[in-house]
Write an enzyme that holds these catalytic residues in place. Structure first.
Site, mmCIF file in Angstrom:
data_model
loop_
_atom_site.group_PDB
_atom_site.id
_atom_site.type_symbol
_atom_site.label_atom_id
_atom_site.label_comp_id
_atom_site.label_asym_id
_atom_site.label_seq_id
_atom_site.Cartn_x
_atom_site.Cartn_y
_atom_site.Cartn_z
ATOM 1 N N GLY A 171 0.818 -1.201 0.000
ATOM 2 C CA GLY A 171 0.000 0.000 0.000
ATOM 3 C C GLY A 171 0.850 1.247 0.000
ATOM 4 N N HIS A 182 -2.333 6.824 7.537
ATOM 5 C CA HIS A 182 -1.398 7.782 6.922
ATOM 6 C C HIS A 182 -2.108 9.096 6.586
ATOM 7 C CE1 HIS A 182 2.508 5.948 6.354
ATOM 8 N NE2 HIS A 182 1.998 4.851 5.820
ATOM 9 N N CYS A 193 6.467 -0.423 6.563
ATOM 10 C CA CYS A 193 5.993 0.752 5.826
ATOM 11 C C CYS A 193 7.100 1.233 4.899
ATOM 12 C CB CYS A 193 5.633 1.849 6.823
ATOM 13 S SG CYS A 193 5.060 3.373 6.056
ATOM 14 N N LEU A 194 6.742 1.627 3.686
ATOM 15 C CA LEU A 194 7.734 2.090 2.717
ATOM 16 C C LEU A 194 8.408 3.388 3.178
ATOM 17 C CD1 LEU A 194 5.834 1.325 -0.619
ATOM 18 C CD2 LEU A 194 7.717 0.031 0.388
ATOM 19 N N HIS A 230 -3.847 0.669 7.811
ATOM 20 C CA HIS A 230 -2.511 1.287 7.796
ATOM 21 C C HIS A 230 -2.503 2.509 6.866
ATOM 22 C CE1 HIS A 230 2.077 0.899 7.627
ATOM 23 N NE2 HIS A 230 1.802 1.739 6.633
ATOM 24 N N GLU A 231 -3.070 2.342 5.649
ATOM 25 C CA GLU A 231 -3.051 3.437 4.671
ATOM 26 C C GLU A 231 -3.964 4.580 5.093
ATOM 27 O OE1 GLU A 231 -0.659 3.404 2.711
ATOM 28 O OE2 GLU A 231 -0.223 1.288 3.034
ATOM 29 N N GLN A 275 2.926 9.994 1.532
ATOM 30 C CA GLN A 275 4.227 9.331 1.362
ATOM 31 C C GLN A 275 4.936 9.787 0.091
ATOM 32 O OE1 GLN A 275 2.452 5.196 2.188
ATOM 33 N NE2 GLN A 275 4.537 5.028 2.977
#
Ligand code: CO
Length: 152
Positions: A46, A134, A88-89, A130-131, A51
């Site tokens: 995701g 953000h 997480c990226l 999670h997304e 981000q």
């Protein structure tokens, strides 16, 4: 399409609350296409707009249940509980354990502004939560107390 740079913690942009999307236009579609390319290249599950330094309520989820473009997503209901590993990226080389709802019902618009309701569970429900976090400036590291280094 163009790949965008993924913002890393502790960049303050990751702690900001994102604005609702009001225009479903070419600018949004370019953002979505760029995010998709960025996500595929990074091989993540995701990616949220903050981000890539865009403070809009836009997120992608890519799991075995499908590829989801979520615009202005809202969690309508949650059920059950799951505890599992998350990464997480924007937090490279680390992972941690997070407890989340096992099932969520999410209402979101697509790239044309049409509303959809998604009911997902397990890993997909984890990715959705999670997304969406953000978009409210929440990174999973604030929800886990066992942040660990990835071994290579
Ligand atoms: Co993340």
């Amino acid at each position: 399409m163009a790949k965008r740079l993924i913002v890393q913690v502790p960049d303050p942009i990751l702690s900001k609350k994102c604005r609702e999307v009001e225009s479903f236009d070419q600018k949004l579609w370019t953002l979505l296409d760029d995010m998709k390319e960025t996500l595929k290249e990074a091989e993540g599950a995701g990616l949220a707009a903050p981000q890539v330094a865009v403070l809009k309520r836009v997120a992608l989820v890519d799991t075995e249940d499908g590829f989801f473009e979520l615009i202005n997503p809202v969690i309508k209901s949650m059920k059950g509980e799951q505890t599992g590993i998350e990464g997480c990226l924007s937090v490279k080389g680390k992972y941690g354990t997070v407890t989340r709802a096992n099932e969520v019902k999410v209402e979101a618009q697509d790239r044309y502004g049409k509303k959809h309701t998604y009911k997902v569970s397990g890993f997909s429900a984890r990715a959705f939560q999670h997304e969406i976090d953000h978009l409210d400036g929440i990174v999973y590291t604030s929800k886990c107390n066992d942040l660990m280094e990835e071994e290579d």
